[in-house]
Write an enzyme that holds these catalytic residues in place. Structure first.
Site, mmCIF file in Angstrom:
data_model
loop_
_atom_site.group_PDB
_atom_site.id
_atom_site.type_symbol
_atom_site.label_atom_id
_atom_site.label_comp_id
_atom_site.label_asym_id
_atom_site.label_seq_id
_atom_site.Cartn_x
_atom_site.Cartn_y
_atom_site.Cartn_z
ATOM 1 N N SER A 90 0.747 -1.269 0.048
ATOM 2 C CA SER A 90 0.137 -0.259 -0.043
ATOM 3 C C SER A 90 0.806 1.440 0.115
ATOM 4 C CB SER A 90 -0.903 0.016 1.098
ATOM 5 O OG SER A 90 -2.128 -1.052 1.056
ATOM 6 N N LYS A 255 3.550 6.686 4.521
ATOM 7 C CA LYS A 255 2.562 5.781 4.069
ATOM 8 C C LYS A 255 3.205 4.308 4.286
ATOM 9 C CE LYS A 255 -1.333 4.343 2.508
ATOM 10 N NZ LYS A 255 -0.936 3.179 3.265
ATOM 11 N N THR A 256 2.310 3.528 4.788
ATOM 12 C CA THR A 256 2.974 2.201 5.138
ATOM 13 C C THR A 256 2.156 1.228 3.920
ATOM 14 O OG1 THR A 256 0.743 1.513 6.497
ATOM 15 C CG2 THR A 256 2.505 2.770 7.344
ATOM 16 N N GLY A 257 2.862 0.271 4.152
ATOM 17 C CA GLY A 257 2.315 -1.119 3.275
ATOM 18 C C GLY A 257 2.249 -2.396 4.008
#
Length: 313
Positions: A90, A255-257
């Site tokens: 993501s 922003k993480t994933g």
């Protein structure tokens, strides 16, 4: 709320990273250090040595592969496995929202445009889309972008991809900003990629350079850069990662994933002197060597890596 009114309310809360007038359009007098095509050097430095010291230890402990790149505001680059392919998961949503902002700058989209959520948009993990669907309320493109970055709402990301023009148009955008990657799937299929594959994956060095270009380069207008920074700073699902041990008086936008065998993050971090660093950190296990310890501890691994490198920023 109108876009300009929103930005005026949030402007004072943001780190100062631009030169020139913040709200005068796309082509301002940014310093050469902040251009998207700036020269990245690979001069040995203490931070590079630290990455080479600590990251192999974490890799060996959890049978993992770790890719990390850090770029300072002056272009100095430190990296480990910087040209190997890691799942983006993501983190790509920050780039989707950035593409939307570029189209807004070109007057091809309007952040205030309202969209009706359809039942088919309610894919796995789409809490914001579900709320608007259940209430039978339209949602703005701005709200979709916010949900995509701050809550990682999958349905919102897919709707935005459609507004962009689909994967073909988005991949052209990625090419133009130098991301050197191909997105072959939307949510949730993009999360099924593996280390070493060449679709739905990215290399830390070009990925980080592209992040820097979007935040301090001349791709987006200053209004759009401020908006992107606002969304990244307001990320609501990243407290246990690089934010966990962030020193007092530092700032972060990220922003993480997450995938079944991976955890990753892209971030801009401002130290106590307001100096920005641009970071990509990818942690993954080969899909034939999963470890329960890794699955349970990958958030803390990422947090600890941050804690170890902060003294060098």
């Amino acid at each position: 709320m109108q876009r300009r009114h929103f930005l005026q309310k949030t402007l004072l809360a943001l780190p100062i990273i631009f030169s020139g007038n913040l709200l005068t359009g796309c082509k301002t007098n940014l310093s050469d250090d902040y251009l998207p095509d700036d020269k990245i050097t690979n001069n040995p430095n203490l931070l590079q040595n630290k990455l080479k010291e600590i990251l192999p230890i974490w890799e060996n402990k959890f049978n993992a592969k770790i890719g990390m790149t850090i770029i300072a505001d002056n272009g100095e680059l430190s990296s480990h496995r910087g040209n190997e392919y890691f799942p983006v998961n993501s983190t790509i949503k920050a780039f989707i929202a950035s593409h939307i902002l570029l189209l807004v700058d070109k007057e091809k989209l309007d952040l205030n445009e309202k969209i009706i959520i359809k039942e088919s948009d309610l894919i796995e993990y789409s809490p914001v889309c579900k709320k608007y669907f259940d209430e039978n309320k339209p949602i703005s493109i701005s709200e979709l972008c916010e949900a995509t970055i701050t809550l990682s709402d999958n349905g919102s990301a897919n709707i935005l991809l459609d507004k962009i023009g689909g994967l073909t148009a988005f991949n052209q955008f990625l090419k133009e900003i130098g991301a050197d990657m191909v997105l072959a799937n939307n949510e949730p299929l993009l999360n099924r990629s593996h280390y070493g594959e060449t679709s739905d994956t990215a290399k830390p060095i070009p990925y980080t350079k592209s992040l820097k270009a979007l935040i301090v380069g001349n791709i987006l207008s200053n209004q759009s850069k401020e908006q992107l920074i606002t969304w990244l700073i307001n990320d609501k699902v990243a407290d246990n990662l690089l934010r966990k041990y962030l020193p007092k008086n530092w700032r972060i936008g990220d922003k993480t994933g997450t995938g079944s065998e991976s955890k990753n993050i892209i971030a801009v971090i401002w130290n106590e002197n307001n100096k920005p660093y641009f970071i990509s950190l990818f942690i993954t296990q080969p899909h034939d060597g999963k470890s329960l310890d890794f699955k349970n501890q990958k958030d803390e691994i990422m947090a600890q890596i941050g804690k170890e490198i902060y003294p060098f920023l």
